[in-house]
Enzyme design. Structure first.
Site, mmCIF file in Angstrom:
data_model
loop_
_atom_site.group_PDB
_atom_site.id
_atom_site.type_symbol
_atom_site.label_atom_id
_atom_site.label_comp_id
_atom_site.label_asym_id
_atom_site.label_seq_id
_atom_site.Cartn_x
_atom_site.Cartn_y
_atom_site.Cartn_z
ATOM 1 N N THR A 20 0.988 -0.993 0.025
ATOM 2 C CA THR A 20 0.037 0.018 0.131
ATOM 3 C C THR A 20 0.867 1.151 -0.195
ATOM 4 O O THR A 20 1.862 1.376 0.638
ATOM 5 C CB THR A 20 -0.905 0.068 1.181
ATOM 6 O OG1 THR A 20 -1.664 -1.086 1.349
ATOM 7 C CG2 THR A 20 -1.970 1.115 1.057
ATOM 8 N N ARG A 23 -11.564 -9.937 -3.548
ATOM 9 C CA ARG A 23 -11.141 -9.360 -2.305
ATOM 10 C C ARG A 23 -10.986 -7.766 -2.101
ATOM 11 O O ARG A 23 -10.344 -7.291 -3.024
ATOM 12 C CB ARG A 23 -10.053 -10.288 -1.675
ATOM 13 C CG ARG A 23 -9.359 -9.606 -0.190
ATOM 14 C CD ARG A 23 -8.559 -8.711 -0.304
ATOM 15 N NE ARG A 23 -7.737 -8.433 1.134
ATOM 16 C CZ ARG A 23 -6.918 -7.451 1.321
ATOM 17 N NH1 ARG A 23 -6.730 -6.395 0.507
ATOM 18 N NH2 ARG A 23 -6.407 -7.422 2.405
ATOM 19 N N VAL A 24 -11.676 -7.027 -1.191
ATOM 20 C CA VAL A 24 -11.277 -5.791 -0.967
ATOM 21 C C VAL A 24 -10.637 -5.553 0.387
ATOM 22 O O VAL A 24 -11.136 -6.133 1.245
ATOM 23 C CB VAL A 24 -12.630 -5.170 -0.969
ATOM 24 C CG1 VAL A 24 -12.460 -3.307 -0.794
ATOM 25 C CG2 VAL A 24 -13.286 -5.102 -2.696
ATOM 26 N N GLY A 25 -9.678 -4.645 0.382
ATOM 27 C CA GLY A 25 -9.060 -4.368 1.495
ATOM 28 C C GLY A 25 -9.515 -3.155 2.354
ATOM 29 O O GLY A 25 -10.562 -2.398 2.075
ATOM 30 N N ASP A 26 -8.527 -2.632 3.187
ATOM 31 C CA ASP A 26 -8.857 -1.710 4.054
ATOM 32 C C ASP A 26 -8.874 -0.137 3.494
ATOM 33 O O ASP A 26 -9.455 0.707 3.683
ATOM 34 C CB ASP A 26 -7.949 -1.571 5.416
ATOM 35 C CG ASP A 26 -6.524 -1.525 4.908
ATOM 36 O OD1 ASP A 26 -6.163 -2.330 4.202
ATOM 37 O OD2 ASP A 26 -5.901 -0.564 5.081
ATOM 38 N N GLY A 28 -0.878 -2.378 5.921
ATOM 39 C CA GLY A 28 -0.786 -3.385 6.575
ATOM 40 C C GLY A 28 -1.761 -4.334 5.892
ATOM 41 O O GLY A 28 -2.383 -4.482 4.879
ATOM 42 N N GLY A 76 -4.972 -5.855 5.503
ATOM 43 C CA GLY A 76 -6.288 -5.168 5.373
ATOM 44 C C GLY A 76 -7.235 -5.691 6.006
ATOM 45 O O GLY A 76 -8.290 -5.199 6.952
HETATM 46 N N1 GLY Z 1 -3.602 -2.667 3.300
HETATM 47 C C1 GLY Z 1 -3.861 -3.021 2.134
HETATM 48 C C2 GLY Z 1 -4.863 -4.339 1.607
HETATM 49 O O1 GLY Z 1 -4.662 -5.158 2.511
HETATM 50 O O2 GLY Z 1 -5.524 -4.384 0.910
#
Ligand code: GLY
Length: 327
Positions: free
Chosen positions: A192, A219-222, A242, A244
């Site tokens: 990231t 998959r979608v992260g934070d 980090g 997500g």
């Molecule tokens: N921090 C980015 C992700 O986990 O997608």
């Protein structure tokens, strides 16, 4: 005073050559952010810095994004100010996902995902012809090796292809922590990119990512989730990095902002929220950069966090630092 901080990802320390290239890319992004901030606003500065990192093949965003389980790139990004927010998730063709997020900010929506994000990129002329554009030879090789290690050398029987894929997913992906423990050499140093800035009046944050290496498609992260990986509010702007799933589960950015609103100094707000969140996981891997009118904080529970900051008085730089360890 004006402040800017940028990060090129929380994660593990990579080999020396990749590490120095990642640091160079973050340094370049910081310089671009500084120049923009001198005459422009916080929003323009964070976007310029993040675009520069998306264009680096050594950071996990835009070109150089981590490959998912099936070898494709799906990217997430978010841009936020005190007044508005825009985000995209799972785009496969946006040339610069952070610029597409800025476009979403100008719509009535907050987050556009998948096919819709790609359609938006195309309609604004912000797309590339093929997902291959983002795939570096290094990432292709890493994925191939990882898949080999994860699956062993088992030859697939064609009619059992689906069965095999399911077995693969069952064995490897649902247990992200297991994956990290056993195959940590494959987890990228950089996860990231992000930037936060205060232009003396307004705050802004931007985050962009290729997500977690070997993630399941879709998959979608934070990063695009307002309050998880990116947040501006309560007088503070935050961009996280980090794993997500850990950051989403603990709504890290919003918790930092809540503690700041409660009256904790920025440094303590970031550190307390991250240590509380990290306690919930066996192998915590998080990092965050934050700015307010009060100053800048960079903190991480990951092994490394490539990041930098600068403080400006008018257009004079009074402090500037880039490093990969901040604790
Ligand atoms: N921090 C980015 C992700 O986990 O997608």
């Amino acid at each position: 005073m004006k402040f800017i901080a940028v990060h090129g990802g929380a994660g593990r320390r990579s080999d020396k050559s990749v590490r120095s290239k990642a640091l160079d890319a973050v340094m370049k992004a910081l310089d671009i952010g500084i120049e923009t901030l001198k005459s422009g606003n916080a929003l323009d500065a964070v976007i310029a810095a993040v675009v520069s990192m998306e264009d680096s093949p050594y950071l996990n965003a835009g070109i150089g994004s981590a490959l998912n389980l099936i070898g494709e790139v799906e990217m997430d990004a978010c841009v936020a100010t005190e007044d508005s927010c825009g985000a995209v998730a799972g785009t496969t063709i946006a040339r610069n996902p952070v610029l597409l997020a800025k476009r979403v900010m100008e719509t009535d929506h907050l987050l556009i995902a998948g096919k819709g994000a790609d359609m938006l990129a195309e309609s604004y002329g912000m797309s590339v012809d093929s997902n291959e554009f983002f795939i570096t030879e290094r990432n292709r090789k890493r994925r191939k090796e990882a898949v080999k290690v994860l699956l062993g050398e088992t030859e697939g029987i064609p009619e059992e292809k689906i069965k095999k894929r399911n077995e693969y997913i069952d064995r490897v992906y649902p247990k992200l922590r297991e994956l990290i423990r056993h195959y940590s050499q494959y987890i990228s140093f950089s996860d990231t990119v992000g930037a936060v800035a205060f232009d003396g009046e307004h705050l802004a944050a931007a985050t962009s990512t290729g997500g977690v290496f070997l993630k399941l498609p879709g998959r979608v992260g934070d990063s695009p989730i307002f309050g998880a990986g990116t947040y501006v509010g309560n007088g503070i702007a935050i961009s996280c990095s980090g794993i997500g799933e850990q950051i989403m589960k603990t709504t890290l950015a919003k918790n930092i902002a809540n503690l700041y609103a409660f009256g904790l100094p920025i440094e303590l707000a970031v550190k307390s929220a991250m240590l509380m969140a990290s306690k919930e996981f066996e192998n915590p891997s998080m990092g965050a950069i934050a700015v307010s009118h009060e100053g800048i904080t960079i903190y991480h529970t990951s092994e490394a966090f490539v990041a930098g900051y600068a403080k400006l008085k008018g257009s004079e730089i009074v402090e500037r630092k880039v490093s990969d360890v901040w604790r």
